[in-house]
Design a protein around this motif. Sequence first.
Motif, short mmCIF file in Angstrom:
data_model
loop_
_atom_site.label_atom_id
_atom_site.label_comp_id
_atom_site.label_asym_id
_atom_site.label_seq_id
_atom_site.Cartn_x
_atom_site.Cartn_y
_atom_site.Cartn_z
N LEU A 109 0.83 -1.21 0.00
CA LEU A 109 0.00 0.00 0.00
C LEU A 109 0.86 1.26 0.00
N LEU A 110 2.00 1.22 0.69
CA LEU A 110 2.90 2.38 0.66
C LEU A 110 3.45 2.60 -0.75
N TYR A 111 3.78 1.51 -1.46
CA TYR A 111 4.22 1.66 -2.85
C TYR A 111 3.08 2.19 -3.72
N ARG A 112 1.88 1.70 -3.48
CA ARG A 112 0.73 2.18 -4.25
C ARG A 112 0.54 3.68 -4.07
N LEU A 113 0.78 4.16 -2.86
CA LEU A 113 0.63 5.59 -2.57
C LEU A 113 1.89 6.39 -2.89
N GLY A 114 2.96 5.72 -3.30
CA GLY A 114 4.20 6.41 -3.64
C GLY A 114 4.87 7.06 -2.45
N PHE A 115 4.76 6.42 -1.28
CA PHE A 115 5.29 7.03 -0.05
C PHE A 115 6.57 6.32 0.37
N GLU A 116 7.66 7.07 0.46
CA GLU A 116 8.95 6.51 0.85
C GLU A 116 9.17 6.63 2.35
N HIS A 117 9.78 5.60 2.93
CA HIS A 117 10.08 5.63 4.36
C HIS A 117 11.09 4.52 4.64
N PRO A 118 12.00 4.71 5.60
CA PRO A 118 12.97 3.65 5.91
C PRO A 118 12.31 2.32 6.29
N TRP A 119 11.15 2.36 6.98
CA TRP A 119 10.52 1.09 7.32
C TRP A 119 10.08 0.36 6.06
N ARG A 120 9.57 1.08 5.07
CA ARG A 120 9.18 0.43 3.82
C ARG A 120 10.37 -0.29 3.19
N ASP A 121 11.53 0.34 3.24
CA ASP A 121 12.73 -0.27 2.66
C ASP A 121 13.13 -1.53 3.42
N ALA A 122 13.06 -1.47 4.76
CA ALA A 122 13.40 -2.64 5.57
C ALA A 122 12.39 -3.76 5.33
N ALA A 123 11.12 -3.40 5.24
CA ALA A 123 10.09 -4.41 4.98
C ALA A 123 10.29 -5.04 3.61
N THR A 124 10.67 -4.23 2.63
CA THR A 124 10.88 -4.75 1.28
C THR A 124 12.02 -5.77 1.26
N ALA A 125 13.11 -5.46 1.95
CA ALA A 125 14.23 -6.40 2.01
C ALA A 125 13.80 -7.72 2.66
#
Length: 292
Positions: free
Chosen positions: A134-150
Motif C-alpha cells: 500500500l505504501l508503494y501504491r501511494l508512492g510514499f517513501e520511508h525507511p521502514w518500507r525499505d526494511a520491509a521490502t528487504a
Amino acid sequence: MSADFRTAEKFLQAEGRLLERRLFGVLFRDEAPQGVVEVLRGYRNADGGFGHGLEPDKRCPASLPVDVEVAFQALAAIGSPELLGPACDFLSSVSKNGAVPLAFPVIEDHPRAAHWTDWTYEPGVNPTAGLAGLLYRLGFEHPWRDAATAYLWETIESENLPDETHGLNEVLTFLAYVPDRARANRAAPAVVARLTASPLFQAMPKPGEYGLTPLAVAPLADSPWRALFDDSQLDAHLNQLAAAQQQDGGWPIPWEPPSQASLLEWRGIVTLQALRTLTSYGRITPTAHGMA
C-alpha cells in the motif's frame, strides 16, 4: 440476481460507521477526501499508529499493525498520503528485521473475536506485505518500507512463504505495486499457485462458507491480478456476490465478531467493498443521490 445500489446506500447510512460513510461519499458522491482523513485521525494514538477497533474484530485501543493496514487501505482508496509518516514511524518501532505482527498480547485485555489469539503476535508477511504494498501504491517513501521490502524479497525468493491464505494474498498486494516489475512477475506464479491450492481459497463460490475468492485477489476490474482468473470464475463469484445482498440492503459476514457493534461495523465494511467490486465490474450502476 442483481444487487440494488440504493438499498445498500441506505444500509450504510443507517448502520455503517462514519469511516465507511465518508469513504462512500468520496467514491460515489464526489465528496472531498479530507473527510476520510479526519475520521482516521480519531483512531490515531500518540505513537502515530492506529487502534480503537479500526479493524473491528478486536476492541483494543492500543496501536496495532492490522489497524494501521486498515488506515492505509482507506488512504489508498482516496489516494491520500496524509498520516502515513507517523504511522510508518510506529511500524519501525515494533518491527523485527522489517517484519511486523498483526497484533500484540494487549488485545487479550479487550473483547475480541475467537480467532485473534497468540498466532497474531508473530511478525510475518501478514500484514507486512500488505502494508508495504500500500505504501508503494501511494508512492510514499520511508525507511521502514525499505526494511520491509528487504525482508519480503528474502522471504519470497527463499520460498519460505507460509501456507496461510491471507498472508499469501498480502504478498500479492506487495507484488502488485512494488516497482521492480520484472522481479515481481517472476515471483508471482509460485505465490498464486500456493494461494489457489489453499483449503480456504474458493475457486468457485461456496455460499455461506468463510474463505478467500478471486474477488479478494482482484476486487476491482483494473486489479493487477485479474488476469489470473478466467471470466467464468469471476462471473460465478460476481453472481454470488450480487445474490448475497440482504433484505436490509447490506451484505453478511461468515464469521462471529466479538459484539453486535462489531457485526454492524463489519457489515458496513463488506457492503462498501461489495458496491466497489460490483460497480467496477459493471454489475451495478450507482444511482444519483436521493433517488429511490
